[in-house]
Design a protein around this motif. Sequence first.
Motif, PDB file in Angstrom:
ATOM      1  N   ALA A  44      19.906  -3.379 -30.764  1.00 37.38           N
ATOM      2  CA  ALA A  44      20.155  -2.500 -29.985  1.00 37.38           C
ATOM      3  C   ALA A  44      20.980  -1.968 -30.194  1.00 37.38           C
ATOM      4  N   GLU A  45      22.112  -1.792 -31.738  1.00 39.93           N
ATOM      5  CA  GLU A  45      22.771  -1.028 -32.464  1.00 39.93           C
ATOM      6  C   GLU A  45      21.813  -0.174 -33.820  1.00 39.93           C
ATOM      7  N   LEU A  46      21.262  -0.093 -33.683  1.00 38.15           N
ATOM      8  CA  LEU A  46      19.928   1.161 -34.624  1.00 38.15           C
ATOM      9  C   LEU A  46      19.626   2.123 -33.893  1.00 38.15           C
ATOM     10  N   ALA A  47      19.491   2.241 -32.763  1.00 33.56           N
ATOM     11  CA  ALA A  47      19.235   3.117 -32.364  1.00 33.56           C
ATOM     12  C   ALA A  47      20.338   4.176 -33.116  1.00 33.56           C
ATOM     13  N   ASP A  48      21.604   4.531 -33.423  1.00 33.02           N
ATOM     14  CA  ASP A  48      22.565   5.259 -33.945  1.00 33.02           C
ATOM     15  C   ASP A  48      22.119   5.275 -35.385  1.00 33.02           C
ATOM     16  N   GLN A  49      22.203   4.523 -35.926  1.00 34.94           N
ATOM     17  CA  GLN A  49      22.193   4.799 -37.247  1.00 34.94           C
ATOM     18  C   GLN A  49      20.708   4.746 -37.807  1.00 34.94           C
ATOM     19  N   ILE A  50      19.950   6.227 -37.124  1.00 33.45           N
ATOM     20  CA  ILE A  50      18.271   6.231 -38.129  1.00 33.45           C
ATOM     21  C   ILE A  50      18.766   7.101 -39.223  1.00 33.45           C
ATOM     22  N   ASP A  51      17.529   7.197 -40.316  1.00 30.15           N
ATOM     23  CA  ASP A  51      18.000   7.503 -41.335  1.00 30.15           C
ATOM     24  C   ASP A  51      18.676   6.795 -42.109  1.00 30.15           C
ATOM     25  N   GLU A  52      20.022   5.387 -41.801  1.00 26.76           N
ATOM     26  CA  GLU A  52      20.866   4.534 -42.765  1.00 26.76           C
ATOM     27  C   GLU A  52      20.088   3.230 -43.702  1.00 26.76           C
ATOM     28  N   HIS A  53      20.321   3.149 -44.087  1.00 25.38           N
ATOM     29  CA  HIS A  53      20.232   1.640 -45.064  1.00 25.38           C
ATOM     30  C   HIS A  53      21.051   0.439 -43.743  1.00 25.38           C
ATOM     31  N   VAL A  54      20.372   0.124 -43.447  1.00 25.80           N
ATOM     32  CA  VAL A  54      20.733  -1.405 -42.276  1.00 25.80           C
ATOM     33  C   VAL A  54      20.525  -2.643 -43.093  1.00 25.80           C
ATOM     34  N   THR A  55      20.897  -3.080 -42.390  1.00 22.11           N
ATOM     35  CA  THR A  55      20.879  -5.033 -43.002  1.00 22.11           C
ATOM     36  C   THR A  55      20.301  -5.633 -41.522  1.00 22.11           C
ATOM     37  N   VAL A  56      19.164  -6.717 -41.413  1.00 19.97           N
ATOM     38  CA  VAL A  56      20.524  -7.284 -39.977  1.00 19.97           C
ATOM     39  C   VAL A  56      19.843  -8.433 -40.261  1.00 19.97           C
ATOM     40  N   VAL A  57      20.274  -9.520 -38.968  1.00 18.66           N
ATOM     41  CA  VAL A  57      19.782 -11.554 -39.153  1.00 18.66           C
ATOM     42  C   VAL A  57      18.625 -11.023 -37.828  1.00 18.66           C
ATOM     43  N   ALA A  58      17.513 -11.554 -38.081  1.00 19.19           N
ATOM     44  CA  ALA A  58      17.462 -11.774 -37.270  1.00 19.19           C
ATOM     45  C   ALA A  58      15.734 -13.051 -37.342  1.00 19.19           C
ATOM     46  N   GLN A  59      15.448 -12.935 -35.879  1.00 17.39           N
ATOM     47  CA  GLN A  59      13.695 -14.161 -36.284  1.00 17.39           C
ATOM     48  C   GLN A  59      12.332 -13.232 -36.183  1.00 17.39           C
ATOM     49  N   VAL A  60      11.388 -13.770 -37.068  1.00 19.12           N
ATOM     50  CA  VAL A  60      10.065 -13.139 -36.674  1.00 19.12           C
ATOM     51  C   VAL A  60       9.191 -13.477 -35.665  1.00 19.12           C
ATOM     52  N   ALA A  61       9.299 -12.856 -34.617  1.00 20.01           N
ATOM     53  CA  ALA A  61       8.426 -13.177 -33.425  1.00 20.01           C
ATOM     54  C   ALA A  61       6.890 -12.919 -33.665  1.00 20.01           C
ATOM     55  N   ASP A  62       6.158 -12.087 -34.131  1.00 20.12           N
ATOM     56  CA  ASP A  62       5.291 -12.906 -34.588  1.00 20.12           C
ATOM     57  C   ASP A  62       4.978 -11.314 -35.558  1.00 20.12           C
ATOM     58  N   ALA A  63       3.560 -11.950 -36.442  1.00 18.92           N
ATOM     59  CA  ALA A  63       2.726 -10.704 -37.299  1.00 18.92           C
ATOM     60  C   ALA A  63       1.396 -11.114 -37.302  1.00 18.92           C
ATOM     61  N   ARG A  64       1.328  -9.081 -37.334  1.00 20.50           N
ATOM     62  CA  ARG A  64       0.001  -9.621 -37.639  1.00 20.50           C
ATOM     63  C   ARG A  64      -1.000  -8.467 -38.130  1.00 20.50           C
ATOM     64  N   ILE A  65      -2.065  -8.942 -39.244  1.00 17.67           N
ATOM     65  CA  ILE A  65      -2.737  -7.447 -40.070  1.00 17.67           C
ATOM     66  C   ILE A  65      -3.777  -7.035 -39.108  1.00 17.67           C
ATOM     67  N   LEU A  66      -3.478  -5.378 -39.545  1.00 20.42           N
ATOM     68  CA  LEU A  66      -4.005  -4.478 -38.652  1.00 20.42           C
ATOM     69  C   LEU A  66      -4.520  -3.998 -39.613  1.00 20.42           C
ATOM     70  N   THR A  67      -6.399  -3.505 -39.084  1.00 17.69           N
ATOM     71  CA  THR A  67      -7.032  -2.435 -40.197  1.00 17.69           C
ATOM     72  C   THR A  67      -7.624  -1.106 -40.031  1.00 17.69           C
ATOM     73  N   PHE A  68      -7.749  -0.627 -41.255  1.00 17.37           N
ATOM     74  CA  PHE A  68      -7.964   1.170 -40.494  1.00 17.37           C
ATOM     75  C   PHE A  68      -8.726   1.702 -42.009  1.00 17.37           C
TER      76      PHE A  68
END
Length: 730
Positions: free
Chosen positions: A53-77
């Motif tokens: 939730a705090e990332l909105a204040d850190q645009i353009d900064e390098h961050v490290t987060v610990v989180a869980q994958v909710a979903d992953a999908r490959i899209l083509t273009f």
Amino acid sequence: MEHVPALDEDLKKTLGPATAKVLAEQLGLHTALDLLHHYPRRYAERGELTSLAELADQIDEHVTVVAQVADARILTFNGGRGKRLEVTITDGSGRLQLVFFGAGVHKPHKDLLPGTRAMFAGKVGMFNRKLQLSHPAYEPLGQDASDRDAATAFANQLIPIYPACAKLESWKIAKCVDAVLPSAQEAVDPLPPALREGCGLVPLTEALLKIHRPATKADVEDARQRLKWDEAFVLQVALARRRHADSQLPAVPRRPAPGGLLDAFDAKLPFTLTDGQQKVSKEIFDDLATEHPMHRLLQGEVGSGKTMVALRAMLTVVDSGGQAAMLAPTEVLAQQHHRSITEMMGELAEGGMLGGSDQGTKVVLLTGSMGMPARRQALLDLVTGEAGIVIGTHALIEDKVQFHDLGLVVVDEQHRFGVEQRDALRSKGKQPPHLLVMTATPIPRTVAMTVFGDLETSVLDQLPAGRSPIATHVVPSKDKPHFLARAWERVREEVEKGHQAYVVCPRIGDGDDDPKKKPAGDDGDKRPPLAVVEIAEQLTRGPLAGLSVEVLHGRMDPADKDDVMRRFAAGEVKVLVATTVIEVGVNVPNSTAMVIMDADRFGVSQLHQLRGRVGRGSAPGLCLLVSEMHEASPARARLAAVAATLDGFELSRIDLEQRREGDVLGQAQSGVRSSLRMLAVIEDEEVIAEAREEATRVVAEDPALESLPGLRTALDALLDTEREQYLEKG
């Protein structure tokens, strides 16, 4: 060959040239000791979800987060030719999208299955108004048998998250720290043993091990407390030694002469001084009367009458046969001070001239843009002692400028000057002159104790009688355009009542602007900051048509600048569209309204300074903060804080909490990284106050620190050549 202690060894030896190069170039870390003092920013817990939730204040900064994958999908273009992997991660507080492109999609697609927990590192970006990490590095926090070692390592331990950079993720820095951690045993403890035991602090070696590899949260707390003390104490010892050295210097005592210039000035004042002004004046007079140079910081709210206090100090020095010099950061401000001081003194500022007072002295102005004849006369008046008071810009510092007997240096808006400049002016005295440093930027007590720890502090927090309150409102010009239209109506209303107004913009707009001014709190809207030249034109053609509108900015010819300021002060110009050149010292009591465009692009203290230009007379002031930022943004929260209080000290705390401290020692004086890594000057008020007391006692007993070799070593590390000079020159 000389043995290099393990802590001072170049990291190339331990980590190899490639890693050492990145650590040196990106993070300023060169030795094992540097790396041991590169502390984790925070710790992630196994099973604890880190806040997205705090990332909105850190645009353009390098961050490290610990989180869980909710979903992953490959899209083509591109008709199936291009591939993009989109992974959504969550931590319970928010969701974040990760994107991988091209050939780089297959490995993460295999690694990042739904349910996987991992550390992710990358630069926070914005796409379609959504936060995302593009091609982040990641380290799964494994669960299966092959990952058992990693799992065990993470299971019972807090995971340190280090301040990182694009080329070196947090977990790689952790491995580098592991390589140098054994050398922590060699760390020299700077704290005197009695002090360490008295405060119940753990030894330094233990603190370094616990901060990098804590077993429990209590370990982190023990380590932090100890390392904060180190920073506070070593810094305060440096400042205490400086105060001690200053107290050994000789100076000429300066006392007011009975029936002299100061008495004559006080007798003609049309008002009585506030209690605050009298109290602070007494502190200054007591300092001036001693045989050691005064080193005093005078801080006061905008409009609290600092100039009056400084002038009375200058008159005291003139009374005693000396001269006083006031150093101002800009020509506009130097001219303004010269005007207001000569007006306040009247015939007392015309010593030796027709119609001048017998007790008077000459008050001269010296700036870079003065014509040659006026400049020559000013220099002559200084060297003969004809002029008791000089007010000037950097021009005062030049070699050509010589004084008959310089007794007092007053530096206005101290933060605008490098130490070298203050020092050059002080060196013009036959003996060290007394020094009074003034600032209208309120500084919380602890910051004053650290940044200006070598100066005694006086505070003026009472406004003179007759000052009016200033109402401040935020104008959300994007959400409510009619609010902006109403703002211009309010300006017209003030002018119709016979008053004047300022409009402030962040940029000049004459085609030669500083591109470095990046939008603060940017939310993907990249339009350039609003400019003086363009806004003045729009106002003249539109909502303020028919009013006399003029511009003022730093790149105008000095004569034109002075002409505009004179006409504005005389009431001929009704609306002044300006940059922040008006931020300090400009005093036009008839100005009652100020509109600050793109207000979110200014700092809290700067907005407070600007606002102080209105409401200086008997009519109430109005300050309107115009912003396009959305209501939930941190930028709008900053503006709301400014609108909510006129207390500069409260605002300076808010400002500091948002900006952190920067380098307190080399503040704006050197490009060295922050010397404060653990200490937060707002939160750690008690530690700083205690450390100052202890440092003063230690230095009084042993100024050369002969009995404390560990402390001497720590001081040498803190005071590299550049910072040593900074403190020397103070």
